[in-house]
Design an enzyme around this catalytic site. Structure first.
Site, mmCIF file in Angstrom:
data_model
loop_
_atom_site.group_PDB
_atom_site.id
_atom_site.type_symbol
_atom_site.label_atom_id
_atom_site.label_comp_id
_atom_site.label_asym_id
_atom_site.label_seq_id
_atom_site.Cartn_x
_atom_site.Cartn_y
_atom_site.Cartn_z
ATOM 1 N N TYR A 88 -11.924 -1.799 2.107
ATOM 2 C CA TYR A 88 -10.898 -2.683 1.528
ATOM 3 C C TYR A 88 -11.212 -4.139 1.869
ATOM 4 O O TYR A 88 -11.226 -5.009 0.991
ATOM 5 C CB TYR A 88 -9.508 -2.315 2.046
ATOM 6 N N SER A 138 -7.264 -11.385 0.169
ATOM 7 C CA SER A 138 -6.475 -10.966 1.324
ATOM 8 C C SER A 138 -7.013 -11.653 2.571
ATOM 9 O O SER A 138 -8.181 -12.073 2.607
ATOM 10 C CB SER A 138 -6.580 -9.446 1.506
#
Length: 249
Positions: A148, A135
């Protein structure tokens, strides 16, 4: 070029779109996920080229058992797409739940390395491809990203480490790092908060799962001498914010 691809997390989002992209190009697809009913639906949609394997990537024994039980014609994996992952919560560290942190680590990190480790011998044998879904959060922190972002930074660095350790083996490894992309991911993260979902994506012209699937397919089907180390992709509407400054008042 065609072969057999194993895609984790094919029951929604990037994984489902990638399964359709590869199947449409004549590949055999092993799709994994926790929801058997969605895997059954994909089997009906894609036909005999698709094999669904229902298990949770955080369960090491179930992961290995499912791979070992792949039927004839689906066991020779040429491409591994490590897509399964999740984010839980959007609150800053003081308001987070430790259980959410552990679930993200177990899914995004431990689950990914478990299936990768088990398939490495096969991928070396077949001079295969590993595509890991990281990501932009692996590089660009944001409020509420905390664990995350940390897990996705691991995925990026692990991908580069694999490249180094597999030097000379003919195995290609890529970290794909999407920005804002519209999918069920955000509904999971917000506990099903549709209002938050609509607010995030409204008017943003976000990336779509099909955009990421096309990118995964392109990376996986490059000539054997080409390796894409990392690929960061954002919608045109997304860029970078100023640095935060806390001021005394």
């Amino acid at each position: 070029m065609s072969g057999t691809v194993l895609i984790t997390g094919t029951t929604s989002g990037f994984g489902a779109a990638a399964a359709r992209r590869f199947a449409g190009a004549g590949w055999k697809v092993v799709g994994t996920g926790r929801r058997q009913e969605r895997l059954d639906e994909m089997r009906k949609e894609l036909g005999d080229c698709f094999h669904g394997a229902a298990f949770d990537v955080t369960d090491e024994a179930a992961t290995i058992a499912a791979i070992e039980a792949l039927p004839a014609g689906f066991g020779e994996i040429d491409v591994l797409v490590n897509n399964a992952g999740l984010a839980l919560g959007t609150k800053p560290v003081p308001a987070t739940k430790l259980s959410d942190w552990k679930t993200m680590i177990e899914t995004n990190v431990t689950g990914l390395v478990t299936i990768t480790h088990h398939l490495i011998p096969k991928l070396i044998e077949r001079r295969g491809v590993i595509v890991n879904l990281s990501s932009v959060a692996s590089t660009w922190p944001y409020p509420g990203g905390n664990v995350y972002g940390g897990t996705k930074a691991f995925v990026r660095q692990f991908s580069l480490g694999l490249r180094s350790d597999l030097h000379g083996k003919g195995v290609r490894v890529t970290s794909i790092e999407p920005g804002l992309c519209e999918s069920e991911f955000t509904l999971v993260r917000t506990g099903g908060d549709k209002e938050a979902y609509d607010k995030l994506y409204g008017g943003a012209h976000a990336l779509q799962p099909e955009d990421i699937a096309e990118t995964v397919f392109w990376v996986a089907t490059q000539p054997p001498h080409v390796n894409v180390n990392a690929l960061e992709i954002m919608p045109v509407t997304q860029s970078w914010a100023p640095f935060q400054v806390a001021r005394d008042v």
